[in-house]
Write a protein that holds these residues in place. Structure first.
Motif, PDB file in Angstrom:
ATOM      1  N   MET A   1       0.825  -1.198   0.000  1.00 28.90           N
ATOM      2  CA  MET A   1       0.000   0.000   0.000  1.00 28.90           C
ATOM      3  C   MET A   1       0.867   1.259   0.000  1.00 28.90           C
ATOM      4  O   MET A   1       0.565   2.208  -0.702  1.00 28.90           O
ATOM      5  N   GLN A   2       1.917   1.268   0.774  1.00 23.70           N
ATOM      6  CA  GLN A   2       2.795   2.440   0.802  1.00 23.70           C
ATOM      7  C   GLN A   2       3.348   2.719  -0.593  1.00 23.70           C
ATOM      8  O   GLN A   2       3.484   3.863  -0.986  1.00 23.70           O
ATOM      9  N   LYS A   3       3.620   1.657  -1.335  1.00 19.24           N
ATOM     10  CA  LYS A   3       4.137   1.829  -2.682  1.00 19.24           C
ATOM     11  C   LYS A   3       3.106   2.524  -3.579  1.00 19.24           C
ATOM     12  O   LYS A   3       3.451   3.378  -4.389  1.00 19.24           O
ATOM     13  N   ASP A   4       1.827   2.172  -3.410  1.00 16.39           N
ATOM     14  CA  ASP A   4       0.765   2.809  -4.194  1.00 16.39           C
ATOM     15  C   ASP A   4       0.653   4.291  -3.875  1.00 16.39           C
ATOM     16  O   ASP A   4       0.469   5.113  -4.760  1.00 16.39           O
ATOM     17  N   ILE A   5       0.773   4.622  -2.595  1.00 14.81           N
ATOM     18  CA  ILE A   5       0.695   6.023  -2.181  1.00 14.81           C
ATOM     19  C   ILE A   5       1.860   6.800  -2.764  1.00 14.81           C
ATOM     20  O   ILE A   5       1.692   7.900  -3.289  1.00 14.81           O
ATOM     21  N   MET A   6       3.049   6.233  -2.678  1.00 12.89           N
ATOM     22  CA  MET A   6       4.228   6.926  -3.191  1.00 12.89           C
ATOM     23  C   MET A   6       4.166   7.065  -4.709  1.00 12.89           C
ATOM     24  O   MET A   6       4.594   8.062  -5.262  1.00 12.89           O
ATOM     25  N   SER A   7       3.619   6.079  -5.366  1.00 13.78           N
ATOM     26  CA  SER A   7       3.469   6.150  -6.819  1.00 13.78           C
ATOM     27  C   SER A   7       2.498   7.271  -7.201  1.00 13.78           C
ATOM     28  O   SER A   7       2.762   8.047  -8.129  1.00 13.78           O
ATOM     29  N   ALA A   8       1.399   7.377  -6.467  1.00  7.34           N
ATOM     30  CA  ALA A   8       0.421   8.442  -6.732  1.00  7.34           C
ATOM     31  C   ALA A   8       1.036   9.808  -6.453  1.00  7.34           C
ATOM     32  O   ALA A   8       0.847  10.746  -7.231  1.00  7.34           O
ATOM     33  N   LEU A   9       1.773   9.920  -5.354  1.00  5.67           N
ATOM     34  CA  LEU A   9       2.444  11.173  -5.019  1.00  5.67           C
ATOM     35  C   LEU A   9       3.441  11.548  -6.101  1.00  5.67           C
ATOM     36  O   LEU A   9       3.498  12.690  -6.552  1.00  5.67           O
ATOM     37  N   SER A  10       4.210  10.577  -6.532  1.00  4.31           N
ATOM     38  CA  SER A  10       5.218  10.784  -7.565  1.00  4.31           C
ATOM     39  C   SER A  10       4.593  11.324  -8.848  1.00  4.31           C
ATOM     40  O   SER A  10       5.054  12.321  -9.405  1.00  4.31           O
ATOM     41  N   GLU A  11       3.551  10.674  -9.298  1.00  2.00           N
ATOM     42  CA  GLU A  11       2.895  11.088 -10.533  1.00  2.00           C
ATOM     43  C   GLU A  11       2.254  12.462 -10.398  1.00  2.00           C
ATOM     44  O   GLU A  11       2.322  13.276 -11.313  1.00  2.00           O
ATOM     45  N   PHE A  12       1.648  12.738  -9.246  1.00  2.00           N
ATOM     46  CA  PHE A  12       1.022  14.032  -9.018  1.00  2.00           C
ATOM     47  C   PHE A  12       2.045  15.160  -9.097  1.00  2.00           C
ATOM     48  O   PHE A  12       1.841  16.144  -9.812  1.00  2.00           O
ATOM     49  N   VAL A  13       3.147  15.012  -8.357  1.00  2.00           N
ATOM     50  CA  VAL A  13       4.165  16.065  -8.325  1.00  2.00           C
ATOM     51  C   VAL A  13       4.782  16.261  -9.702  1.00  2.00           C
ATOM     52  O   VAL A  13       4.937  17.389 -10.169  1.00  2.00           O
ATOM     53  N   LYS A  14       5.122  15.165 -10.359  1.00  2.00           N
ATOM     54  CA  LYS A  14       5.746  15.254 -11.674  1.00  2.00           C
ATOM     55  C   LYS A  14       4.821  15.941 -12.683  1.00  2.00           C
ATOM     56  O   LYS A  14       5.242  16.837 -13.412  1.00  2.00           O
ATOM     57  N   ARG A  15       3.556  15.534 -12.673  1.00  2.00           N
ATOM     58  CA  ARG A  15       2.591  16.113 -13.625  1.00  2.00           C
ATOM     59  C   ARG A  15       2.385  17.601 -13.356  1.00  2.00           C
ATOM     60  O   ARG A  15       2.421  18.420 -14.277  1.00  2.00           O
ATOM     61  N   ARG A  16       2.203  17.971 -12.088  1.00  2.00           N
ATOM     62  CA  ARG A  16       1.965  19.371 -11.760  1.00  2.00           C
ATOM     63  C   ARG A  16       3.194  20.237 -12.029  1.00  2.00           C
ATOM     64  O   ARG A  16       3.072  21.378 -12.464  1.00  2.00           O
ATOM     65  N   ARG A  17       4.382  19.696 -11.761  1.00  2.00           N
ATOM     66  CA  ARG A  17       5.617  20.446 -12.038  1.00  2.00           C
ATOM     67  C   ARG A  17       5.732  20.728 -13.533  1.00  2.00           C
ATOM     68  O   ARG A  17       6.023  21.855 -13.949  1.00  2.00           O
ATOM     69  N   LYS A  18       5.456  19.715 -14.338  1.00  5.26           N
ATOM     70  CA  LYS A  18       5.547  19.890 -15.786  1.00  5.26           C
ATOM     71  C   LYS A  18       4.483  20.843 -16.305  1.00  5.26           C
ATOM     72  O   LYS A  18       4.739  21.634 -17.209  1.00  5.26           O
ATOM     73  N   GLN A  19       3.280  20.775 -15.727  1.00  2.00           N
ATOM     74  CA  GLN A  19       2.221  21.706 -16.124  1.00  2.00           C
ATOM     75  C   GLN A  19       2.619  23.149 -15.832  1.00  2.00           C
ATOM     76  O   GLN A  19       2.244  24.056 -16.556  1.00  2.00           O
ATOM     77  N   ALA A  20       3.379  23.329 -14.763  1.00  3.12           N
ATOM     78  CA  ALA A  20       3.851  24.669 -14.393  1.00  3.12           C
ATOM     79  C   ALA A  20       5.039  25.099 -15.241  1.00  3.12           C
ATOM     80  O   ALA A  20       5.484  26.240 -15.152  1.00  3.12           O
ATOM     81  N   GLY A  21       5.552  24.192 -16.062  1.00  2.00           N
ATOM     82  CA  GLY A  21       6.668  24.520 -16.940  1.00  2.00           C
ATOM     83  C   GLY A  21       7.990  24.669 -16.212  1.00  2.00           C
ATOM     84  O   GLY A  21       8.848  25.440 -16.641  1.00  2.00           O
ATOM     85  N   LEU A  22       8.156  23.941 -15.114  1.00  2.05           N
ATOM     86  CA  LEU A  22       9.368  24.049 -14.310  1.00  2.05           C
ATOM     87  C   LEU A  22      10.254  22.815 -14.447  1.00  2.05           C
ATOM     88  O   LEU A  22       9.747  21.699 -14.527  1.00  2.05           O
TER      89      LEU A  22
END
Length: 81
Positions: A1-22
């Motif tokens: 379960m911890q792996k699923d949470i970290m995977s979701a966190l990872s994807e969220f941060v990466k996607r939002r960072r890229k959307q911000a163009g950073l």
């Protein structure tokens, strides 16, 4: 379960960072954490400092709260049903 949470966190941060163009470097500077913290989050590492993760998430208006077993237990008498 911890792996699923970290995977979701990872994807969220990466996607939002890229959307911000950073880049990772720019994002680390703006959020006030080291570049290694951004890299660990985006790689889904599990050995992260919650305070550092929250500095990153605050950039998007979010925050993680620590959870312990006592917080998850439903106390007798507080159940709704």
């Amino acid at each position: 379960m911890q792996k699923d949470i970290m995977s979701a966190l990872s994807e969220f941060v990466k996607r939002r960072r890229k959307q911000a163009g950073l880049t990772q470097v720019e994002f680390a500077e703006r959020s006030g954490v080291a570049l290694t913290v951004i890299r660990k989050i985006e790689q889904g590492k599990t050995n992260l400092n919650l305070d550092k993760v929250n500095l990153v998430l605050r950039m998007f208006g979010h925050e993680l709260a620590p959870v312990n077993s006592r917080e998850l237990k439903v106390e007798e008498g507080n159940e709704k049903g």
